[in-house]
Design an enzyme around this catalytic site. Structure first.
Site, PDB file in Angstrom:
ATOM      1  N   TYR A  56      -9.947   1.122  12.595  1.00  0.00           N
ATOM      2  CA  TYR A  56      -9.751   1.780  11.292  1.00  0.00           C
ATOM      3  C   TYR A  56     -10.349   3.188  11.271  1.00  0.00           C
ATOM      4  CZ  TYR A  56      -7.606  -2.408   9.580  1.00  0.00           C
ATOM      5  OH  TYR A  56      -6.722  -3.449   9.424  1.00  0.00           O
ATOM      6  N   ASN A  92       0.756   0.679   2.007  1.00  0.00           N
ATOM      7  CA  ASN A  92       0.153   1.581   2.978  1.00  0.00           C
ATOM      8  C   ASN A  92      -1.299   1.877   2.613  1.00  0.00           C
ATOM      9  OD1 ASN A  92       2.715   1.651   4.068  1.00  0.00           O
ATOM     10  ND2 ASN A  92       3.256   3.614   3.128  1.00  0.00           N
ATOM     11  N   ASP A  94      -2.629   4.690   3.894  1.00  0.00           N
ATOM     12  CA  ASP A  94      -2.792   6.145   4.020  1.00  0.00           C
ATOM     13  C   ASP A  94      -2.791   6.756   2.617  1.00  0.00           C
ATOM     14  OD1 ASP A  94       0.625   6.092   4.987  1.00  0.00           O
ATOM     15  OD2 ASP A  94      -0.068   7.040   3.136  1.00  0.00           O
ATOM     16  N   HIS A 109      -2.950  -3.097  -0.640  1.00  0.00           N
ATOM     17  CA  HIS A 109      -3.656  -3.506   0.573  1.00  0.00           C
ATOM     18  C   HIS A 109      -4.834  -2.607   0.883  1.00  0.00           C
ATOM     19  CE1 HIS A 109       0.131  -5.820   2.025  1.00  0.00           C
ATOM     20  NE2 HIS A 109      -0.587  -6.520   1.162  1.00  0.00           N
ATOM     21  N   CYS A 136     -25.022   1.177   2.769  1.00  0.00           N
ATOM     22  CA  CYS A 136     -24.262   1.162   1.512  1.00  0.00           C
ATOM     23  C   CYS A 136     -24.970   2.081   0.519  1.00  0.00           C
ATOM     24  CB  CYS A 136     -24.209  -0.264   0.957  1.00  0.00           C
ATOM     25  SG  CYS A 136     -23.644  -0.364  -0.751  1.00  0.00           S
ATOM     26  N   GLY A 175      11.063   1.527   2.996  1.00  0.00           N
ATOM     27  CA  GLY A 175      10.359   1.598   4.278  1.00  0.00           C
ATOM     28  C   GLY A 175       9.468   0.412   4.575  1.00  0.00           C
ATOM     29  N   SER A 177       9.449  -3.786   6.197  1.00  0.00           N
ATOM     30  CA  SER A 177      10.219  -4.763   6.969  1.00  0.00           C
ATOM     31  C   SER A 177      10.406  -6.076   6.208  1.00  0.00           C
ATOM     32  CB  SER A 177       9.496  -5.071   8.285  1.00  0.00           C
ATOM     33  OG  SER A 177       8.190  -5.591   8.016  1.00  0.00           O
ATOM     34  N   ASN A 201      15.853   1.771   3.556  1.00  0.00           N
ATOM     35  CA  ASN A 201      15.135   1.451   4.788  1.00  0.00           C
ATOM     36  C   ASN A 201      15.923   1.955   5.986  1.00  0.00           C
ATOM     37  OD1 ASN A 201      12.593   0.016   5.526  1.00  0.00           O
ATOM     38  ND2 ASN A 201      14.001  -1.166   6.826  1.00  0.00           N
TER      39      ASN A 201
HETATM   40  C1  BV8 Z   1      -2.215 -13.424   0.980  1.00  0.00           C
HETATM   41  C2  BV8 Z   1      -3.315  -3.582   5.491  1.00  0.00           C
HETATM   42  C3  BV8 Z   1      -2.809 -15.086  -0.646  1.00  0.00           C
HETATM   43  C4  BV8 Z   1      -4.046  -3.651   6.783  1.00  0.00           C
HETATM   44  C5  BV8 Z   1      -1.679  -5.357   5.717  1.00  0.00           C
HETATM   45  C6  BV8 Z   1       3.311 -18.114   6.483  1.00  0.00           C
HETATM   46  C7  BV8 Z   1       4.403 -17.849   5.664  1.00  0.00           C
HETATM   47  C8  BV8 Z   1       4.319 -16.898   4.640  1.00  0.00           C
HETATM   48  C9  BV8 Z   1       3.132 -16.206   4.420  1.00  0.00           C
HETATM   49  C10 BV8 Z   1       2.066 -16.463   5.243  1.00  0.00           C
HETATM   50  C11 BV8 Z   1       2.141 -17.415   6.257  1.00  0.00           C
HETATM   51  N1  BV8 Z   1       0.943 -17.446   6.898  1.00  0.00           N
HETATM   52  C12 BV8 Z   1       0.105 -16.541   6.290  1.00  0.00           C
HETATM   53  C13 BV8 Z   1       0.776 -15.958   5.278  1.00  0.00           C
HETATM   54  C14 BV8 Z   1       0.248 -14.946   4.352  1.00  0.00           C
HETATM   55  C15 BV8 Z   1       0.206 -13.593   5.041  1.00  0.00           C
HETATM   56  C16 BV8 Z   1       1.570 -13.218   5.587  1.00  0.00           C
HETATM   57  O1  BV8 Z   1       2.476 -12.841   4.857  1.00  0.00           O
HETATM   58  N2  BV8 Z   1       1.700 -13.320   6.929  1.00  0.00           N
HETATM   59  C17 BV8 Z   1       2.960 -12.962   7.545  1.00  0.00           C
HETATM   60  C18 BV8 Z   1       2.681 -12.331   8.920  1.00  0.00           C
HETATM   61  C19 BV8 Z   1       3.810 -14.221   7.685  1.00  0.00           C
HETATM   62  N3  BV8 Z   1      -0.169 -12.660   3.990  1.00  0.00           N
HETATM   63  C20 BV8 Z   1      -1.470 -12.456   3.701  1.00  0.00           C
HETATM   64  O2  BV8 Z   1      -2.388 -12.928   4.327  1.00  0.00           O
HETATM   65  C21 BV8 Z   1      -1.724 -11.586   2.480  1.00  0.00           C
HETATM   66  N4  BV8 Z   1      -2.613 -12.295   1.589  1.00  0.00           N
HETATM   67  O3  BV8 Z   1      -1.161 -13.972   1.188  1.00  0.00           O
HETATM   68  O4  BV8 Z   1      -3.180 -13.915   0.083  1.00  0.00           O
HETATM   69  C22 BV8 Z   1      -2.214 -14.659  -1.929  1.00  0.00           C
HETATM   70  C23 BV8 Z   1      -0.827 -14.674  -2.086  1.00  0.00           C
HETATM   71  C24 BV8 Z   1      -0.283 -14.283  -3.309  1.00  0.00           C
HETATM   72  C25 BV8 Z   1      -1.111 -13.888  -4.353  1.00  0.00           C
HETATM   73  C26 BV8 Z   1      -2.494 -13.864  -4.153  1.00  0.00           C
HETATM   74  C27 BV8 Z   1      -3.048 -14.238  -2.941  1.00  0.00           C
HETATM   75  C28 BV8 Z   1      -2.400 -10.282   2.847  1.00  0.00           C
HETATM   76  C29 BV8 Z   1      -1.513  -9.493   3.769  1.00  0.00           C
HETATM   77  C30 BV8 Z   1      -2.054  -8.068   3.879  1.00  0.00           C
HETATM   78  C31 BV8 Z   1      -2.302  -7.715   5.341  1.00  0.00           C
HETATM   79  N5  BV8 Z   1      -2.596  -6.273   5.426  1.00  0.00           N
HETATM   80  N6  BV8 Z   1      -1.951  -4.042   5.726  1.00  0.00           N
HETATM   81  C32 BV8 Z   1      -3.740  -2.469   7.674  1.00  0.00           C
HETATM   82  O5  BV8 Z   1      -2.998  -1.544   7.277  1.00  0.00           O
HETATM   83  O6  BV8 Z   1      -4.271  -2.501   8.788  1.00  0.00           O
HETATM   84  S1  BV8 Z   1      -0.098  -5.864   6.084  1.00  0.00           S
HETATM   85  C33 BV8 Z   1       0.867  -4.615   6.704  1.00  0.00           C
HETATM   86  O7  BV8 Z   1       2.057  -5.203   7.252  1.00  0.00           O
HETATM   87  C34 BV8 Z   1       1.432  -3.676   5.657  1.00  0.00           C
HETATM   88  O8  BV8 Z   1       0.475  -3.337   4.703  1.00  0.00           O
HETATM   89  C35 BV8 Z   1       2.600  -4.403   5.074  1.00  0.00           C
HETATM   90  O9  BV8 Z   1       2.209  -5.214   3.989  1.00  0.00           O
HETATM   91  C36 BV8 Z   1       2.999  -5.332   6.181  1.00  0.00           C
HETATM   92  C37 BV8 Z   1       4.392  -5.008   6.661  1.00  0.00           C
HETATM   93  O10 BV8 Z   1       4.335  -3.714   7.181  1.00  0.00           O
HETATM   94  P1  BV8 Z   1       5.438  -2.622   6.729  1.00  0.00           P
HETATM   95  O11 BV8 Z   1       4.755  -1.675   5.808  1.00  0.00           O
HETATM   96  O12 BV8 Z   1       6.669  -3.277   6.245  1.00  0.00           O
HETATM   97  O13 BV8 Z   1       5.699  -1.924   8.109  1.00  0.00           O
HETATM   98  P2  BV8 Z   1       6.579  -2.496   9.315  1.00  0.00           P
HETATM   99  O14 BV8 Z   1       6.185  -1.747  10.537  1.00  0.00           O
HETATM  100  O15 BV8 Z   1       6.518  -3.988   9.329  1.00  0.00           O
HETATM  101  O16 BV8 Z   1       8.065  -2.080   8.895  1.00  0.00           O
HETATM  102  C38 BV8 Z   1       8.372  -0.719   8.769  1.00  0.00           C
HETATM  103  C39 BV8 Z   1       9.772  -0.642   8.202  1.00  0.00           C
HETATM  104  O17 BV8 Z   1      10.080   0.727   7.985  1.00  0.00           O
HETATM  105  C40 BV8 Z   1      10.827  -1.195   9.159  1.00  0.00           C
HETATM  106  O18 BV8 Z   1      11.710  -2.027   8.437  1.00  0.00           O
HETATM  107  C41 BV8 Z   1      11.544   0.059   9.674  1.00  0.00           C
HETATM  108  O19 BV8 Z   1      12.926  -0.165   9.863  1.00  0.00           O
HETATM  109  C42 BV8 Z   1      11.334   1.008   8.522  1.00  0.00           C
HETATM  110  N7  BV8 Z   1      11.311   2.419   8.927  1.00  0.00           N
HETATM  111  C43 BV8 Z   1      10.800   2.959  10.067  1.00  0.00           C
HETATM  112  N8  BV8 Z   1      10.969   4.303  10.050  1.00  0.00           N
HETATM  113  C44 BV8 Z   1      11.564   4.612   8.860  1.00  0.00           C
HETATM  114  C45 BV8 Z   1      11.774   3.424   8.145  1.00  0.00           C
HETATM  115  N9  BV8 Z   1      12.366   3.390   6.941  1.00  0.00           N
HETATM  116  C46 BV8 Z   1      12.747   4.580   6.412  1.00  0.00           C
HETATM  117  N10 BV8 Z   1      12.580   5.769   7.048  1.00  0.00           N
HETATM  118  C47 BV8 Z   1      11.988   5.820   8.258  1.00  0.00           C
HETATM  119  N11 BV8 Z   1      11.835   7.007   8.868  1.00  0.00           N
END
Ligand code: BV8
Length: 232
Positions: A56, A92, A94, A109, A136, A175, A177, A201
């Site tokens: 980070y 995001n 950022d 997030h 802190c 933007g 997935s 997207n």
């Molecule tokens: C929670 C911060 C309970 C950190 C992030 C099984 C089934 C379902 C769910 C779960 C499961 N097991 C566990 C879970 C829950 C889990 C989850 O969903 N896991 C997934 C992997 C299955 N979720 C959690 O743990 C969350 N907490 O559920 O708590 C709760 C629920 C409800 C209510 C209260 C409590 C917490 C998740 C947060 C994790 N932290 N980020 C950091 O930044 O380091 S996640 C991180 O990945 C992002 O923040 C975002 O949320 C996620 C997806 O990333 P994207 O932003 O979509 O980026 P990605 O690369 O994936 O995609 C980019 C897209 O852009 C692509 O589609 C691409 O085509 C497009 N693109 C690229 N270039 C361009 C473009 N589009 C336009 N123009 C361009 N130029």
């Protein structure tokens, strides 16, 4: 657009890709260089705090080398010129929405430029590295961590987000997935309450089939064009 008043927008890493910030799942993205379970979970932080803090710290430092792009600027224009309710939620960590001029951004997030104290729970704006365990500012404990929501942790302001989704006339996803919940389910929540749904997207996402309309292309082109449709 006569029948559209309240809008909820969700952005993901794709909106910052053209600014030079790696996405997570694209080729060469963050998860190609680091396994999620090694850097983005509380267990990873407990197991290897230096690795996680370093991951980070590097991303926080990189913010100084990138600029907002036309998509961030277009959403700031929409915020200024849209005469009804608008909630901008970002996944995001950022600060490019803010640096483009958006004044009210909901970071569900967390944010790289914020630190959270694991001892007293206080949050602070933070620019510096955390790897050297600074004290802190509130309780003095050397327990500061990135103020970022890891997998398994609860995203911020979920009540506020769900209340806005329940009232939305239009939900726009930009933007992302559609791979991570609860954000990936917002389209269903909005549609269940009668909202129209639009996805902008680079390619079809895991959730494209849920949207009334899905446009493929770069955010730097699609978002300014859509904002012009809304307020032009
Ligand atoms: C929670 C911060 C309970 C950190 C992030 C099984 C089934 C379902 C769910 C779960 C499961 N097991 C566990 C879970 C829950 C889990 C989850 O969903 N896991 C997934 C992997 C299955 N979720 C959690 O743990 C969350 N907490 O559920 O708590 C709760 C629920 C409800 C209510 C209260 C409590 C917490 C998740 C947060 C994790 N932290 N980020 C950091 O930044 O380091 S996640 C991180 O990945 C992002 O923040 C975002 O949320 C996620 C997806 O990333 P994207 O932003 O979509 O980026 P990605 O690369 O994936 O995609 C980019 C897209 O852009 C692509 O589609 C691409 O085509 C497009 N693109 C690229 N270039 C361009 C473009 N589009 C336009 N123009 C361009 N130029």
């Amino acid at each position: 657009m006569a029948d559209i008043r309240s809008i909820v927008i969700l952005t993901g890493a794709g909106i910052s890709a053209e600014s030079g910030i790696d996405t997570f799942r694209d080729a060469g993205g963050l998860w190609e260089k680091h396994r999620v379970e090694d850097v983005a979970t509380p267990e990873a932080f407990a197991r290897n705090p230096a690795l996680v803090q370093g991951f980070y710290d590097a991303r926080r430092a990189a913010l100084a080398t990138v600029e907002p792009n036309a998509a961030h600027e277009a959403l700031a224009r929409l915020e200024r010129e849209w005469p009804h309710e608008l909630l901008l939620v970002t996944q995001n960590v950022d600060d490019l929405h803010e640096r483009a001029g958006a004044s009210s951004v909901l970071h569900m997030h967390g944010a790289l430029r914020s630190a959270l104290c694991g001892a007293c729970g206080q949050r602070f704006p933070w620019e510096e590295p955390l790897s050297d365990a600074p004290p802190c500012s509130a309780c003095g404990a050397p327990a500061l961590r990135p103020d970022v929501v890891w997998f398994g942790e609860v995203p911020y302001q979920m009540d506020r987000i769900f209340a806005a989704l329940a009232k939305a006339d239009l939900f726009v996803s930009i933007g992302t997935s559609g791979a991570v919940y609860p954000a990936a389910g917002f389209v269903n929540e909005a549609a269940a309450h009668g909202a129209r749904t639009l996805e902008l997207n680079l390619e079809r996402s895991e959730g494209s089939h849920w949207f009334d309309e899905s446009r493929q292309g770069r955010a730097g082109e699609l978002v300014p064009a859509w904002v012009e449709e809304m307020v032009g």
